[in-house]
Design an enzyme around this catalytic site. Structure first.
Site, PDB file in Angstrom:
ATOM      1  CB  SER A 158      -0.892   0.009   1.243  1.00 41.78           C
ATOM      2  OG  SER A 158      -1.530   1.266   1.407  1.00 41.78           O
ATOM      3  CE1 TYR A 171      -3.900  -2.248   4.822  1.00 40.07           C
ATOM      4  CE2 TYR A 171      -3.121  -0.028   4.379  1.00 40.07           C
ATOM      5  CZ  TYR A 171      -3.556  -1.255   3.921  1.00 40.07           C
ATOM      6  OH  TYR A 171      -3.635  -1.503   2.571  1.00 40.07           O
TER       7      TYR A 171
END
Length: 276
Positions: A158, A171
């Site tokens: 990401s 995350y």
């Protein structure tokens, strides 16, 4: 790209939904046998994360959809947080599809919480899924790739790996760690024909995204609808859109081909020009 991966075998975690399923379809379309696994039984073990856990009956539909490409297919439950589950999945996948040449670590989850809002259980679940799960899967399949002198490890990261994201510390931490793991796997595999690359998209339109955005709405209040929030995200992107799963899948297929054999240890962002 039809047929360019004929005879290869791929394992895709998180492969029953979202980006993982799109990648599995693209790899199958390129001729690779595919084994896909996700954590099923949504009601079990959730701790407030946004993952789109498939129901058990979805396995049959995914299996049939992938089989239409004329390749060998395995689809089933896989908990990347559990070594015994991984061993069971690997045995069944190997029996159905043969030794894995390609590993795509697409299983992932997140939660919309500040640092102080993460319980130990939620923090560990996100890290254990996104980072430790990729490690366990790589540890399972890398030795065989090295022995056969060919392999591809693709980790779905990401832009959060390099840019912080408010209220998503677990995350961001997991994706930063995944980048470090990718680089180490790349160096370990380089003398043996094995590459490792991380693909790092911004927002991708999946059920996980929709669930995560709904968590944002719930936390912020204000009466916004999910559709309004999704439209706002699209407008914030320089391309005025949200990245689609097939874009991640297309890059994955390319990276698995012979033309990409020199591309390793990279973090390739698919962002539409966005910084995050």
């Amino acid at each position: 790209m039809t047929g360019q991966l004929k005879g290869r075998s791929a394992v895709i975690t998180g492969g029953l939904t979202g980006q993982g399923l799109a990648i599995a379809e693209a790899l199958a379309g390129a001729g690779a046998h595919v084994a896909v696994g996700s954590f099923v039984r949504e009601a079990v073990g959730r701790q407030g994360d946004a993952a789109a856990y498939p129901d058990p009956e979805e396995i049959t539909g995914v299996r049939a959809g992938l089989a239409r490409f004329g390749v060998k297919v395995h689809a089933g439950h896989l908990d990347v947080r559990d070594s015994a589950s991984i061993a069971d999945f690997a045995a069944a996948a190997g029996a159905a599809c043969g030794p894995a040449d390609i590993l795509v670590n697409a299983a992932g989850t997140t939660a919309e919480q500040p640092v102080s809002g993460h319980s130990d259980e939620l923090w560990l679940k996100i890290i254990d899924t996104n980072l430790n799960g990729a490690f366990r899967m790589t540890r399972t399949y890398l030795p065989g790739m090295i022995a056969r002198k060919w392999g591809r490890v693709i980790n779905i990261g990401s832009t959060a790996a390099t840019v912080g994201w408010k209220d998503n510390p677990a995350y961001c931490t997991s994706k930063s760690g995944l980048l470090g793991l990718t680089r180490c796997v790349a160096l370990e595999g380089a003398p043996h024909g094995v590459t490792a690359v991380m693909i790092s998209p911004t927002w991708v339109e999946t059920e996980l995204m929709r669930r995560n955005v709904q968590q944002v709405i719930d936390r912020e209040g204000g009466g916004r609808t999910l559709e309004d929030a999704m439209a706002d995200i699209a407008r914030q992107n320089p391309q005025n859109r949200i990245i689609q799963p097939d874009e991640i899948a297309s890059l994955t297929v390319f990276l698995c081909g012979e033309g990409a054999r020199g591309i390793t240890m990279e973090n390739i962002q698919i962002s539409g020009g966005a910084l995050w």
